[in-house]
Structure formats: C-alpha cells, structure tokens
Design a protein around this motif. Structure first.
Motif, PDB file in Angstrom:
ATOM      1  N   UNK A 139       0.834  -1.205   0.000  1.00  0.00           N
ATOM      2  CA  UNK A 139       0.000   0.000   0.000  1.00  0.00           C
ATOM      3  C   UNK A 139       0.868   1.253   0.000  1.00  0.00           C
ATOM      4  N   UNK A 140       1.944   1.228   0.756  1.00  0.00           N
ATOM      5  CA  UNK A 140       2.865   2.369   0.772  1.00  0.00           C
ATOM      6  C   UNK A 140       3.501   2.558  -0.601  1.00  0.00           C
ATOM      7  N   UNK A 141       3.846   1.452  -1.254  1.00  0.00           N
ATOM      8  CA  UNK A 141       4.455   1.514  -2.586  1.00  0.00           C
ATOM      9  C   UNK A 141       3.499   2.127  -3.605  1.00  0.00           C
ATOM     10  N   UNK A 142       2.234   1.736  -3.525  1.00  0.00           N
ATOM     11  CA  UNK A 142       1.228   2.291  -4.439  1.00  0.00           C
ATOM     12  C   UNK A 142       1.087   3.788  -4.194  1.00  0.00           C
ATOM     13  N   UNK A 143       0.971   4.168  -2.934  1.00  0.00           N
ATOM     14  CA  UNK A 143       0.787   5.583  -2.596  1.00  0.00           C
ATOM     15  C   UNK A 143       1.975   6.430  -3.044  1.00  0.00           C
ATOM     16  N   UNK A 144       3.180   6.071  -2.600  1.00  0.00           N
ATOM     17  CA  UNK A 144       4.346   6.910  -2.908  1.00  0.00           C
ATOM     18  C   UNK A 144       4.679   6.842  -4.393  1.00  0.00           C
ATOM     19  N   UNK A 176       3.384  -2.754  -6.300  1.00  0.00           N
ATOM     20  CA  UNK A 176       2.557  -2.773  -5.092  1.00  0.00           C
ATOM     21  C   UNK A 176       1.140  -3.247  -5.399  1.00  0.00           C
ATOM     22  N   UNK A 177       0.579  -2.769  -6.521  1.00  0.00           N
ATOM     23  CA  UNK A 177      -0.752  -3.221  -6.925  1.00  0.00           C
ATOM     24  C   UNK A 177      -0.783  -4.723  -7.192  1.00  0.00           C
ATOM     25  N   UNK A 178       0.282  -5.239  -7.813  1.00  0.00           N
ATOM     26  CA  UNK A 178       0.346  -6.678  -8.095  1.00  0.00           C
ATOM     27  C   UNK A 178       0.343  -7.498  -6.809  1.00  0.00           C
ATOM     28  N   UNK A 179       1.068  -7.027  -5.807  1.00  0.00           N
ATOM     29  CA  UNK A 179       1.086  -7.738  -4.516  1.00  0.00           C
ATOM     30  C   UNK A 179      -0.301  -7.688  -3.875  1.00  0.00           C
ATOM     31  N   UNK A 180      -0.919  -6.514  -3.889  1.00  0.00           N
ATOM     32  CA  UNK A 180      -2.265  -6.406  -3.292  1.00  0.00           C
ATOM     33  C   UNK A 180      -3.258  -7.319  -4.014  1.00  0.00           C
ATOM     34  N   UNK A 181      -3.157  -7.362  -5.335  1.00  0.00           N
ATOM     35  CA  UNK A 181      -4.059  -8.233  -6.112  1.00  0.00           C
ATOM     36  C   UNK A 181      -3.802  -9.698  -5.787  1.00  0.00           C
TER      37      UNK A 181
END
Length: 140
Positions: free
Chosen positions: A67-72, A128-133
């Motif tokens: 989530x931090x990776x997606x945000x930053x 980051x999105x790939x990890x969240x998915x």
C-alpha cells in the motif's frame, strides 16, 4: 512466509526506485538547492521521507509495504511530472525543464534523472498493486 512472484517484483522495483531516488537527488545537488523554490524543496523533502519509509517497509517485508508503494509511487510520478515536465505554469510549484533558464542548470542528466525517477515511481506503484491483487486472490 514464502515470497511470491509479486513480492519478488516489488522488492526488485523497490531496489530500482531507491537507485532512482539517489540519481534524482544527485541531480538536485549538482544543480544546487537554491535553483528550486522553498515549496518544491519542502515537497521534495516530504517525498524523500515517505519514499525512504516505503523502502524500509519493503525491506522489512511489512504487510503495509504494498500500500505504501502504491501511494508513494503514484504520488511521486504525478508530482515529478507536474514539477519537472510541465511548462512553468505552477509558479513556486514548478522546476520546469521545458525552456529552463541557464541558471537552472538543467542538462541531459537532469532529464534522465527525472524520467528515470518517474519510471521507477510507476514501477513500484504497479508492483505494489500486483502484490495487493495477489493477496486478494489468495484470500478468495
């Protein structure tokens, strides 16, 4: 915990992101901190703090890292695009490389550093999105 392919991708993207931070920072040091407005310097300082915190989270394999990776990643990509790649429309929020005055010290390296940073920002955000998915799929 076994590292998944998306986790590995996030870690690799984070390594590239960290290098891009150093390259972009080196360009700002080369150009001098006085060529940018106090607002750009303040926002850059906040960005680097959030970026370093994100790198820390990824290295520690913290659950909040994606989530931090997606945000930053997305915030930085948008920010650097506005500050460096758009014409000087934003006053103190601009360090435009387009038709920059000679005193700004913008060179080919500046362009490379900014574009590398934006690409790395997008890479860490997508990773980051790939990890969240993948986490959502593994829960379902």
């Amino acid at each position: 915990m076994t590292e998944t392919a998306p986790d590995s991708t996030l870690r690799a993207a984070t390594a590239v992101f960290a290098v891009a931070l150093l390259v972009h920072g080196a360009d700002h040091l080369r150009r001098g901190m006085d060529v940018t407005s106090p607002l750009v310097n303040a926002l850059g300082t906040l960005q680097i703090l959030f970026a370093l915190f994100t790198v820390f989270l990824v290295v520690r394999r913290h659950s909040a890292a994606p989530r931090a990776a997606v945000f930053i990643g997305f915030a930085s990509a948008v920010g650097f695009t506005i500050v460096h790649l758009l014409p000087d429309w934003f006053g103190p929020l601009s360090d435009s490389f387009i038709n920059a005055p000679a005193a700004a010290g913008v060179t080919g390296f500046s362009w490379f550093a900014a574009l590398f940073e934006i690409a790395a920002d997008l890479a860490i955000a997508v990773a980051g999105l790939l990890v969240l998915r993948s986490r959502q799929l593994s829960v379902a």
